[in-house]
Design an enzyme around this catalytic site. Sequence first.
Site, PDB file in Angstrom:
ATOM      1  N   SER A 189       0.832  -1.210   0.000  1.00  0.00           N
ATOM      2  CA  SER A 189       0.000   0.000   0.000  1.00  0.00           C
ATOM      3  C   SER A 189       0.859   1.249   0.000  1.00  0.00           C
ATOM      4  O   SER A 189       1.974   1.246   0.512  1.00  0.00           O
ATOM      5  CB  SER A 189      -0.920   0.019   1.216  1.00  0.00           C
ATOM      6  OG  SER A 189      -1.677   1.218   1.203  1.00  0.00           O
ATOM      7  N   LYS A 240      -4.408  -6.756   3.987  1.00  0.00           N
ATOM      8  CA  LYS A 240      -4.415  -5.659   3.008  1.00  0.00           C
ATOM      9  C   LYS A 240      -5.859  -5.328   2.583  1.00  0.00           C
ATOM     10  O   LYS A 240      -6.220  -4.172   2.408  1.00  0.00           O
ATOM     11  CB  LYS A 240      -3.561  -6.037   1.779  1.00  0.00           C
ATOM     12  CG  LYS A 240      -3.679  -5.062   0.602  1.00  0.00           C
ATOM     13  CD  LYS A 240      -3.137  -3.711   0.949  1.00  0.00           C
ATOM     14  CE  LYS A 240      -3.071  -2.623  -0.069  1.00  0.00           C
ATOM     15  NZ  LYS A 240      -3.726  -2.584  -1.292  1.00  0.00           N
ATOM     16  N   HIS A 288      -7.386  -3.380   5.287  1.00  0.00           N
ATOM     17  CA  HIS A 288      -6.805  -2.029   5.182  1.00  0.00           C
ATOM     18  C   HIS A 288      -7.586  -1.213   4.144  1.00  0.00           C
ATOM     19  O   HIS A 288      -7.975  -0.069   4.388  1.00  0.00           O
ATOM     20  CB  HIS A 288      -5.321  -2.132   4.784  1.00  0.00           C
ATOM     21  CG  HIS A 288      -4.749  -0.872   4.213  1.00  0.00           C
ATOM     22  ND1 HIS A 288      -5.015  -0.458   2.914  1.00  0.00           N
ATOM     23  CD2 HIS A 288      -3.960   0.085   4.749  1.00  0.00           C
ATOM     24  CE1 HIS A 288      -4.413   0.705   2.704  1.00  0.00           C
ATOM     25  NE2 HIS A 288      -3.761   1.047   3.795  1.00  0.00           N
ATOM     26  N   ASN A 289      -7.812  -1.794   2.984  1.00  0.00           N
ATOM     27  CA  ASN A 289      -8.519  -1.062   1.925  1.00  0.00           C
ATOM     28  C   ASN A 289      -9.963  -0.776   2.326  1.00  0.00           C
ATOM     29  O   ASN A 289     -10.492   0.283   2.016  1.00  0.00           O
ATOM     30  CB  ASN A 289      -8.499  -1.848   0.609  1.00  0.00           C
ATOM     31  CG  ASN A 289      -7.161  -1.717  -0.096  1.00  0.00           C
ATOM     32  OD1 ASN A 289      -6.128  -1.572   0.549  1.00  0.00           O
ATOM     33  ND2 ASN A 289      -7.175  -1.771  -1.407  1.00  0.00           N
ATOM     34  N   GLU A 301      -9.893   2.052   4.515  1.00  0.00           N
ATOM     35  CA  GLU A 301      -9.632   3.233   3.665  1.00  0.00           C
ATOM     36  C   GLU A 301     -10.961   3.753   3.072  1.00  0.00           C
ATOM     37  O   GLU A 301     -11.224   4.954   3.094  1.00  0.00           O
ATOM     38  CB  GLU A 301      -8.667   2.802   2.560  1.00  0.00           C
ATOM     39  CG  GLU A 301      -8.263   3.848   1.568  1.00  0.00           C
ATOM     40  CD  GLU A 301      -7.348   3.220   0.493  1.00  0.00           C
ATOM     41  OE1 GLU A 301      -6.360   2.546   0.844  1.00  0.00           O
ATOM     42  OE2 GLU A 301      -7.643   3.398  -0.695  1.00  0.00           O
TER      43      GLU A 301
HETATM   44  P1  NBP Z   1      -1.711  -2.514 -13.352  1.00  0.00           P
HETATM   45  O1  NBP Z   1      -2.681  -3.056 -12.371  1.00  0.00           O
HETATM   46  O2  NBP Z   1      -2.180  -1.527 -14.334  1.00  0.00           O
HETATM   47  O3  NBP Z   1      -1.065  -3.765 -14.156  1.00  0.00           O
HETATM   48  C1  NBP Z   1      -0.139  -3.545 -15.165  1.00  0.00           C
HETATM   49  C2  NBP Z   1       0.761  -4.742 -15.336  1.00  0.00           C
HETATM   50  O4  NBP Z   1      -0.010  -5.936 -15.473  1.00  0.00           O
HETATM   51  C3  NBP Z   1       1.614  -4.618 -16.597  1.00  0.00           C
HETATM   52  O5  NBP Z   1       2.860  -5.169 -16.331  1.00  0.00           O
HETATM   53  C4  NBP Z   1       0.829  -5.440 -17.598  1.00  0.00           C
HETATM   54  O6  NBP Z   1       1.628  -5.935 -18.630  1.00  0.00           O
HETATM   55  C5  NBP Z   1       0.381  -6.568 -16.711  1.00  0.00           C
HETATM   56  N1  NBP Z   1      -0.734  -7.348 -17.247  1.00  0.00           N
HETATM   57  C6  NBP Z   1      -2.002  -6.999 -17.503  1.00  0.00           C
HETATM   58 BR1  NBP Z   1      -2.713  -5.325 -17.278  1.00  0.00          BR
HETATM   59  N2  NBP Z   1      -2.751  -7.993 -17.977  1.00  0.00           N
HETATM   60  C7  NBP Z   1      -1.911  -9.028 -18.050  1.00  0.00           C
HETATM   61  C8  NBP Z   1      -2.067 -10.365 -18.474  1.00  0.00           C
HETATM   62  N3  NBP Z   1      -3.250 -10.830 -18.875  1.00  0.00           N
HETATM   63  N4  NBP Z   1      -0.991 -11.187 -18.428  1.00  0.00           N
HETATM   64  C9  NBP Z   1       0.197 -10.728 -17.999  1.00  0.00           C
HETATM   65  N5  NBP Z   1       0.420  -9.451 -17.574  1.00  0.00           N
HETATM   66  C10 NBP Z   1      -0.621  -8.635 -17.603  1.00  0.00           C
HETATM   67  O7  NBP Z   1      -0.401  -1.950 -12.648  1.00  0.00           O
HETATM   68  P2  NBP Z   1      -0.181  -1.238 -11.232  1.00  0.00           P
HETATM   69  O8  NBP Z   1      -1.132  -0.113 -11.028  1.00  0.00           O
HETATM   70  O9  NBP Z   1       1.286  -1.002 -11.166  1.00  0.00           O
HETATM   71  O10 NBP Z   1      -0.581  -2.361 -10.170  1.00  0.00           O
HETATM   72  C11 NBP Z   1       0.073  -3.617 -10.094  1.00  0.00           C
HETATM   73  C12 NBP Z   1      -0.613  -4.421  -9.006  1.00  0.00           C
HETATM   74  O11 NBP Z   1      -0.468  -3.717  -7.759  1.00  0.00           O
HETATM   75  C13 NBP Z   1      -2.113  -4.595  -9.216  1.00  0.00           C
HETATM   76  O12 NBP Z   1      -2.528  -5.825  -8.701  1.00  0.00           O
HETATM   77  C14 NBP Z   1      -2.708  -3.475  -8.394  1.00  0.00           C
HETATM   78  O13 NBP Z   1      -4.020  -3.754  -7.976  1.00  0.00           O
HETATM   79  C15 NBP Z   1      -1.742  -3.443  -7.214  1.00  0.00           C
HETATM   80  N6  NBP Z   1      -1.669  -2.158  -6.512  1.00  0.00           N
HETATM   81  C16 NBP Z   1      -1.730  -0.994  -7.195  1.00  0.00           C
HETATM   82  C17 NBP Z   1      -1.639   0.209  -6.489  1.00  0.00           C
HETATM   83  C18 NBP Z   1      -1.694   1.537  -7.222  1.00  0.00           C
HETATM   84  O14 NBP Z   1      -1.727   2.569  -6.523  1.00  0.00           O
HETATM   85  N7  NBP Z   1      -1.661   1.566  -8.531  1.00  0.00           N
HETATM   86  C19 NBP Z   1      -1.450   0.193  -5.114  1.00  0.00           C
HETATM   87  C20 NBP Z   1      -1.343  -1.041  -4.453  1.00  0.00           C
HETATM   88  C21 NBP Z   1      -1.453  -2.210  -5.166  1.00  0.00           C
HETATM   89  P3  NBP Z   1       1.696  -5.142 -20.046  1.00  0.00           P
HETATM   90  O15 NBP Z   1       2.632  -3.991 -19.798  1.00  0.00           O
HETATM   91  O16 NBP Z   1       2.242  -6.148 -20.949  1.00  0.00           O
HETATM   92  O17 NBP Z   1       0.310  -4.697 -20.361  1.00  0.00           O
END
Ligand code: NBP
Length: 483
Positions: free
Chosen positions: A130, A184, A187-188, A191
Site C-alpha cells: 500500500s 491488506k 486495510h482497503n 480506507e
Molecule cells: P496494473 O494493475 O495496471 O497492471 C499492469 C501490469 O499488469 C503490466 O505489467 C501489464 O503488462 C500486466 N498485465 C495486464 Br494489465 N494484464 C496481463 C495479463 N493478462 N498477463 C500478464 N500481464 C498482464 O499496474 P499497477 O497499477 O502497477 O498495479 C500492479 C498491481 O499492484 C495490481 O494488482 C494493483 O491492484 C496493485 N496495486 C496498485 C496500487 C496503485 O496505486 N496503482 C497500489 C497497491 C497495489 P503489459 O505492460 O504487458 O500490459
Amino acid sequence: MAETADIALIGLAVMGQNLILNMNDHGFVVCAFNRTVEKVDAFLANEAKGTKVVGARSMEEMVSKLKRPKKVMLLVKAGAAVDAFIQKLLPLLEPGDIIIDGGNSEYTDSQRRSKELAEKKILFVGSGVSGGEEGARYGPSLMPGGSPDAWPHIKPIFQAIAAKSDGEPCCDWVGKDGAGHYVKMVHNGIEYGDMQLICEACHIMKDVVGMNNDEISEVLSEWNKGELDSFLIEITADIMRYKDTDGVHLVDKIKDAAGQKGTGKWTAISALDKGMPLTLIGESVFARCLSSLKDERVVASKQLSGPAKSAFKGDKKQFIEDLRLALYASKIISYAQGFMLMREAANNYDWNLNYGGIALMWRGGCIIRSVFLGEIKKAFDKNPTLANLLLDDFFKNAIHKCQDGWRRVVASSVMQGIPTPCLSSALAFYDGYRSERVPANIIQAQRDYFGAHTYELLSAPGKFVHTNWTGRGGQVSSSSYNA
Ligand code: NBP
C-alpha cells in the site's frame, strides 16, 4: 549467465517500476521483466538509467540471472495474469525458490496458490502493498503472508524498502497462506470508511453550516494538527482548496459518482460471511454504489422532497468541534470493527495475527497512515488479547469524550436531510454494542411464530424450545443452526 540479481520483478507499470527503483536505492540488484518486453528496454533506457537494475527479454533469461533461492515478485493485474505467470515460472524454478505476488489479489486466491505451490515445494508469498506510486518509490506499507519459510529470505529486502515509523519498518510477517492479502483487504476496507467519513464531514460543513471550499480546507488543515492527523485528511484539505486553471475549485467540477475496484466490497462480503457487524465499511461501499446511480438520483431529486433548507443558526465553532469529535468517534468504531473482522478471520483460518504489528504496518507508508494508528498499536501492545478496541482505556475515554458532540451532529444532519451513512451507522453500532439487551428477543419470537425456528430462554441457556403461538400450529420445530 552470472547469477547476480537479488530478486526479479515482473510488471513494469507504476507499482513495479517504483518498487524496483526503491529496491535499487537500498542496494539490491533487481532484474526487471514485463509481458510487453519493449517496456523493459524503455525502463532501462529511461527511469532505470544509471542504476544497477538489469533487464531480461524472456522469463528464462530473467530466472538465469537470479541468485538462489530465486525470488520473483509479481506486480501485475490481479487475477488470471498472476496465475498465468505462475504457470510460466513453475518449469523454471526449483524447490525452495520463492514467488511473491504483490498485487491486490483476493486472499482466497492467495490461499489457493499457497497450497498449490507448496505441493510443488515452491514457497509462495502473497503480499499486500500500500502507498500508491509515492509509497512504492520511497517506502510502502508491506503486508507479506504465505509460506513462513520464505520470510527469512525476503525480510532484508522487504524491511529495507518499507516505510519506517519511529525507526521501525512498516512491514512484518503477517501469517500463513492468505493472511497478508486478507490484512491488506481490510486495510482497503478501512480506507473506504475513512474516505466516506471525511466526505460526510465536508458535506455537513457545506450544507448544514454553509461553509465554502476554502473554509472547509482550513478546518481540515486544523484537524490535521491533532487526533485526526492523517494522510487522507491532509490530501482532502489540499483537494478542497485546489483551483483549476480558470480559478474555479476543481472538486466542484468532478462528477459525484464514486468508482471502486473491489477491495471494499470484498471486505464487506467477508464480514457477512463471517457474521461480523462491519457496518461502517459496508455503508461506505453502499454509499459509493448509491453515488454511482447518478441518473436515477437526478430524477429522484426533482420528485422526492426533504426538509426545508434553513440557514445555520447555532454556534458555528462549537458545531465544527462537534463534527471533529463525530469524525474521530466514528473512525474509532470503524477500526474497532476492522480488528473484530481480522480476529474472526484469524480464528477461522488459524492465523496467529499480531494486531499491534498490523497497526504498525499501517502506521506509515499506506493510504490510511495516521497518528491514530500509533494509539491502536499501544492498545494491542498493552494487551495483545484485547477483545475489542473499544474496551481499551484510551479509546473508551475518547469515545466517552466524543459522544455528545457526535449525537448532536448526527441529529442535526438528519433534521437537515443530509445523508451521513457512516457517521450515523457508527453511532448505531456504538449504541448496539454497549447495550446489554437489544430487541433480538422479538426477532427470535417472530421466527418461531412463523417458522417454528425455536428460541432460547434466558433462564435455560443452550436449550432451544418452540411455542405454538397461535394454537393452530403443530409441536414440530425447525432445527436450530446459524448460517
Ligand atoms: P496494473 O494493475 O495496471 O497492471 C499492469 C501490469 O499488469 C503490466 O505489467 C501489464 O503488462 C500486466 N498485465 C495486464 Br494489465 N494484464 C496481463 C495479463 N493478462 N498477463 C500478464 N500481464 C498482464 O499496474 P499497477 O497499477 O502497477 O498495479 C500492479 C498491481 O499492484 C495490481 O494488482 C494493483 O491492484 C496493485 N496495486 C496498485 C496500487 C496503485 O496505486 N496503482 C497500489 C497497491 C497495489 P503489459 O505492460 O504487458 O500490459
